[in-house]
Design a protein around this motif. Structure first.
Motif, PDB file in Angstrom:
ATOM      1  N   TYR A   1       1.027  -1.167   0.032  1.00  0.00           N
ATOM      2  CA  TYR A   1      -0.024  -0.123  -0.007  1.00  0.00           C
ATOM      3  C   TYR A   1       0.722   1.213   0.032  1.00  0.00           C
ATOM      4  O   TYR A   1       0.573   2.178  -0.819  1.00  0.00           O
TER       5      TYR A   1
ATOM      6  N   SER B   1       0.966  16.734  -4.890  1.00  0.00           N
ATOM      7  CA  SER B   1      -0.101  15.751  -4.306  1.00  0.00           C
ATOM      8  C   SER B   1       0.059  15.473  -2.893  1.00  0.00           C
ATOM      9  O   SER B   1      -1.102  15.240  -2.318  1.00  0.00           O
TER      10      SER B   1
ATOM     11  N   LYS C   1      -2.706  23.219  12.696  1.00  0.00           N
ATOM     12  CA  LYS C   1      -2.925  22.360  11.704  1.00  0.00           C
ATOM     13  C   LYS C   1      -1.923  22.294  10.502  1.00  0.00           C
ATOM     14  O   LYS C   1      -1.562  23.404  10.248  1.00  0.00           O
TER      15      LYS C   1
ATOM     16  N   ASN D   1     -15.271  10.291   6.947  1.00  0.00           N
ATOM     17  CA  ASN D   1     -13.948  10.028   7.190  1.00  0.00           C
ATOM     18  C   ASN D   1     -13.025  11.065   6.586  1.00  0.00           C
ATOM     19  O   ASN D   1     -11.756  10.982   6.795  1.00  0.00           O
TER      20      ASN D   1
ATOM     21  N   LEU E   1     -12.547  12.195   0.040  1.00  0.00           N
ATOM     22  CA  LEU E   1     -13.238  12.419  -0.965  1.00  0.00           C
ATOM     23  C   LEU E   1     -13.906  11.221  -1.507  1.00  0.00           C
ATOM     24  O   LEU E   1     -13.046  10.208  -1.729  1.00  0.00           O
TER      25      LEU E   1
ATOM     26  N   SER F   1     -14.044  16.623  10.646  1.00  0.00           N
ATOM     27  CA  SER F   1     -12.450  16.990  10.484  1.00  0.00           C
ATOM     28  C   SER F   1     -11.953  15.871  11.098  1.00  0.00           C
ATOM     29  O   SER F   1     -12.565  14.869  11.773  1.00  0.00           O
TER      30      SER F   1
END
Ligand code: B12
Length: 229
Positions: free
Chosen positions: A69, A103, A115, A137, A140, A191
């Protein structure tokens, strides 16, 4: 300066560069973006934002080790950055101002909210570009690929025809699987508690090297790999 190419031509080029999805948002849709994290904070002349997405190998979710992954994530990180640069070059060849949206990192530290933030939030921009809706979660969710996508983009100094906002919802009504499954309760449905997630989901493992160790919030989602009809 005349508009040299159509959005159809831009999307065809994005697809030729390897994008599975390409959507366009006009800059006026970003009025709710946090201060300092608006497209014009990156490119003052920005008029449109193109969002690119590539599918994330679903089989990785069946792996016992999270190394495959992590490998796919690392590969997509490079692929999506390269794609954003290549599309920016193509647009510049057609007399447009265009710069890439990375990205992943480098991120900014937003002292106001305490943050880390991307220079813009890609998943919020993807919603505004019609590529899907936000799940509880905070990922998107796209109709075809679910949340198993990796994003990048291009800031453009020209008005491009924007795509319609997605007509579907990301979550199944009353579903809280991601919130309930998060091992560190980092999700509240709107969030995320970044330190809780970051410290649990990323890092060394049993003395082995850095990798992504957790993506349960992605995997348990019934719409993980596409919105169920
Ligand atoms: C920082 C970061 C993280 C941090 C924090 C995540 C987070 N949710 O903020 C950590 C390390 C925890 C993380 C974890 C993961 N991440 Co991450 N992450 C990023 C990064 C670099 C920046 C995200 C960001 O800016 N967050 C800050 C904002 C969004 O947080 P916020 O305070 O919740 O925002 C609130 C408001 O301020 C407002 N808001 C904020 N920005 C905007 C903008 C607009 C226009 C509007 C209207 C509102 C708005 O809405 C929020 C709710 O009210 C992005 C890449 C990028 N540049 O977007 C990838 C990204 C979000 N990550 C991604 C992924 C896949 C993951 C992981 C699954 C990785 C893994 N473990 O396998 C986990 C999932 C955790 C989760 N459920 O979100 C993908 C998501 C793809 C998708 N399908 O949505 C991205 C887009 C990377 C990519 N290029 O594809 N990530």
């Amino acid at each position: 300066m005349s508009l040299m190419i159509s959005t159809v031509a831009i999307k065809k080029t994005a697809s030729e560069l390897g994008a599975d999805l390409c959507g366009i948002a006009s800059v006026d849709r970003f009025q709710e973006a946090p201060k300092g994290f608006h497209p014009t904070d990156v490119l003052p002349a920005c008029k449109s934002v193109i969002i690119l997405a590539s599918r994330f190998l679903k089989s990785t979710l069946d792996g016992k080790s999270t190394v495959p992954y992590t490998t796919v994530r690392d590969e997509l990180k490079t692929k999506m950055n390269r794609m954003a640069v290549k599309l920016s070059e193509y647009l510049e060849e057609h007399k447009m101002t265009a710069i890439p949206m990375n990205s992943t990192g480098p991120d900014e530290w937003d002292a106001e909210s305490g943050k880390f933030r991307g220079i813009i939030s890609l998943k919020h921009a993807a919603v505004l570009a019609g590529l899907g809706k936000m799940g509880k979660n905070t990922l998107l969710v796209n109709e075809q690929f679910g949340n198993m996508i990796w994003l990048s983009g291009v800031f453009v100094g020209e008005n491009l025809e924007a795509d319609p906002i997605a007509p579907y919802e990301g979550c199944i009504k009353n579903c809280t699987l991601c919130l309930d499954s998060c091992p560190v309760k980092a999700l509240d449905g709107i969030s995320i508690n970044q330190p809780l997630c970051r410290n649990y989901a990323f890092g060394e493992h049993n003395g082995g090297e850095w990798r992504i160790k957790c993506y349960i919030c992605r995997k348990v989602c019934p719409n993980c790999t596409g919105i169920r009809k």
